[in-house]
Design a protein around this motif. Structure first.
Motif, PDB file in Angstrom:
ATOM      1  N   PHE A  53       2.849   8.591  -3.693  1.00 23.80           N
ATOM      2  CA  PHE A  53       3.219   8.107  -2.380  1.00 23.80           C
ATOM      3  C   PHE A  53       4.128   6.775  -2.253  1.00 23.80           C
ATOM      4  O   PHE A  53       4.954   6.754  -1.317  1.00 23.80           O
ATOM      5  CB  PHE A  53       1.742   7.932  -1.578  1.00 23.80           C
ATOM      6  N   LYS A  54       3.887   5.961  -3.295  1.00 22.45           N
ATOM      7  CA  LYS A  54       4.588   4.736  -3.313  1.00 22.45           C
ATOM      8  C   LYS A  54       6.026   5.096  -3.380  1.00 22.45           C
ATOM      9  O   LYS A  54       6.964   4.348  -2.938  1.00 22.45           O
ATOM     10  CB  LYS A  54       4.040   3.677  -4.332  1.00 22.45           C
ATOM     11  N   ASN A  55       6.184   6.082  -4.369  1.00 17.97           N
ATOM     12  CA  ASN A  55       7.710   6.058  -4.744  1.00 17.97           C
ATOM     13  C   ASN A  55       8.433   7.392  -3.846  1.00 17.97           C
ATOM     14  O   ASN A  55       9.561   7.261  -3.832  1.00 17.97           O
ATOM     15  CB  ASN A  55       7.957   6.536  -6.144  1.00 17.97           C
ATOM     16  N   SER A  79      -5.065   2.683  -7.041  1.00 18.36           N
ATOM     17  CA  SER A  79      -5.286   1.904  -5.632  1.00 18.36           C
ATOM     18  C   SER A  79      -6.617   2.284  -5.039  1.00 18.36           C
ATOM     19  O   SER A  79      -6.959   3.500  -4.862  1.00 18.36           O
ATOM     20  CB  SER A  79      -4.307   2.072  -4.831  1.00 18.36           C
ATOM     21  N   VAL A  80      -7.260   1.445  -4.179  1.00 17.03           N
ATOM     22  CA  VAL A  80      -8.602   1.671  -3.626  1.00 17.03           C
ATOM     23  C   VAL A  80      -8.443   1.415  -2.354  1.00 17.03           C
ATOM     24  O   VAL A  80      -8.931   1.974  -1.255  1.00 17.03           O
ATOM     25  CB  VAL A  80      -9.700   0.952  -4.315  1.00 17.03           C
ATOM     26  N   ASN A  81      -7.772   0.026  -1.932  1.00 18.18           N
ATOM     27  CA  ASN A  81      -8.030  -0.298  -0.539  1.00 18.18           C
ATOM     28  C   ASN A  81      -6.420  -0.599   0.116  1.00 18.18           C
ATOM     29  O   ASN A  81      -6.480  -1.402   1.342  1.00 18.18           O
ATOM     30  CB  ASN A  81      -8.895  -1.629  -0.423  1.00 18.18           C
ATOM     31  N   ASP A  82      -5.281  -0.071  -0.618  1.00 19.81           N
ATOM     32  CA  ASP A  82      -4.184  -0.373   0.192  1.00 19.81           C
ATOM     33  C   ASP A  82      -3.505   0.786   1.033  1.00 19.81           C
ATOM     34  O   ASP A  82      -4.412   1.765   1.351  1.00 19.81           O
ATOM     35  CB  ASP A  82      -3.106  -0.594  -0.850  1.00 19.81           C
ATOM     36  N   ILE A  83      -2.682   0.896   1.447  1.00 20.84           N
ATOM     37  CA  ILE A  83      -1.892   1.722   2.308  1.00 20.84           C
ATOM     38  C   ILE A  83      -1.757   3.099   1.640  1.00 20.84           C
ATOM     39  O   ILE A  83      -2.214   4.057   2.553  1.00 20.84           O
ATOM     40  CB  ILE A  83      -0.767   1.607   2.950  1.00 20.84           C
ATOM     41  N   ARG A 103      -6.659   9.328   1.767  1.00 22.05           N
ATOM     42  CA  ARG A 103      -8.172   9.687   2.594  1.00 22.05           C
ATOM     43  C   ARG A 103      -7.678  10.411   3.873  1.00 22.05           C
ATOM     44  O   ARG A 103      -8.571  11.333   3.979  1.00 22.05           O
ATOM     45  CB  ARG A 103      -8.661   8.483   2.648  1.00 22.05           C
ATOM     46  N   GLU A 104      -6.910  10.089   4.541  1.00 18.36           N
ATOM     47  CA  GLU A 104      -6.310  10.686   5.838  1.00 18.36           C
ATOM     48  C   GLU A 104      -6.096  12.273   5.573  1.00 18.36           C
ATOM     49  O   GLU A 104      -6.354  12.883   6.190  1.00 18.36           O
ATOM     50  CB  GLU A 104      -5.245   9.951   6.495  1.00 18.36           C
TER      51      GLU A 104
END
Length: 330
Positions: A55-57, A88-92, A98-99
């Motif tokens: 997702f980041k890239n 990553s656990v709590n970033d965007i 999760r969504e």
């Protein structure tokens, strides 16, 4: 499979299809329709490592592809499950996962602590190449930030490179067993500064006032006395009390001063050893701190935070410069 960062979303799809087809013994050049028809007769658990990097890239295109995988997971006629592994656990990116996953089952593992990282480093590189104190330092710093073993290994590798760059070819050819460890504290500290840039100013501003006083006195003594400067806990307390005109720390025990020193060490603001000559023992109040090796960026941060903002802390530094000449034994 190549890293996500180096591939386009189409390339990732293609590689995943090929890999899945091979595992399921499906013709790798099959059309998506044929692939799915064959897929329904098989079964697979897909493990996607570093799913957050996808997702980041890749952004929106990654969401489209990930949604397809989720549809497969939710298709009751398709024997397909997916396990995603993410740093990553709590970033965007974690929120997006999760969504799109419709509240997936999650299992969160704690990050590596200092002991874990030290064990990993020692297993990978042994105990001979890098000084023990240097390994302990990088383990402590990484544990306090991300707990990422890869970051600890990356910085340690950088420290080794710095040590090798400083060695002559002749030295490397003639090196003997007693020449080790190759990497000492200076190389490790430089590698840490490059690999883990720290906002020292923010850390300093968040310290309790007593710790700020000790930091000012210790750094100032190191600067006035030079690179071999060393001071005992008792002497450090004496100068701190005198510099504050006995307005602070008079009632503090040596144990409390030691705790403040350890707080500063853990925050990366106070370095008490350089080459192994000073073995600071927190349980021995006569043990001397090697304070003449402070990092330049800590001194700069101290200047920009406390010294520019408060005449009180500036007066502490001025006191040390004026009243604390270098002892003869230094």
């Amino acid at each position: 499979m190549a890293s996500h960062a180096a591939m386009s979303i189409d390339a990732i799809k293609k590689e995943m299809f090929k890999s899945m087809a091979k595992k399921l013994e499906i013709e790798k050049n099959s059309s998506p329709t044929v692939f799915l028809n064959q897929f329904r007769k098989k079964g697979m658990i897909l493990v996607v490592d570093e799913i957050d990097m996808l997702f980041k890239n890749q952004g929106g295109s990654a969401e489209e592809w990930f949604s397809t995988l989720i549809e497969w997971c939710e298709d009751k006629e398709l024997p397909f499950s997916m396990i995603g592994i993410s740093n990553s656990v709590n970033d965007i990116n974690a929120t997006t996962i999760r969504e799109l996953s419709n509240t997936p089952h999650e299992l969160v593992f704690p990050t590596y602590n200092e002991e874990d990282l030290l064990a990993i480093l020692e297993k990978r590189i042994g105990k001979k190449i890098v000084d023990t104190k240097a390994l302990q330092l990088i383990a402590k710093r990484v544990a306090a930030s991300t707990g990422d073993a890869r970051k600890a290994l990356e910085i340690t590798s950088n420290a080794v490179d710095k040590a090798l760059d400083a060695c002559t070819e002749k030295w490397l050819e003639e090196v003997e067993a007693d020449s080790y460890p190759l990497v000492k504290m200076p190389q490790m500290m430089r590698a840490i500064r490059e690999g883990m840039p720290t906002r020292h100013e923010e850390i300093i501003r968040g310290l309790p006032q007593a710790a700020k006083v000790i930091l000012c006195i210790a750094v100032s003594l190191g600067k006035v006395w030079g690179p071999t400067a060393a001071v005992s806990i008792a002497t450090l307390k004496k100068y701190a009390c005198q510099a504050t005109q006995h307005a602070m720390l008079d009632e503090a025990s040596l144990g409390q001063i030691t705790n403040l020193v350890e707080m500063l060490m853990d925050s990366g603001l106070l370095t008490t050893d350089h080459d192994g000559c000073f073995n600071f023992n927190a349980n021995d109040h006569s043990s001397r701190l090697h304070i003449g090796v402070q990092l330049d960026d800590v001194e700069i941060a101290l200047e920009k935070s406390l010294l520019e903002e408060s005449s009180f802390y500036r007066s502490l530094v001025d006191y040390v410069k004026r009243e604390c000449p270098r002892p003869e034994y230094q």
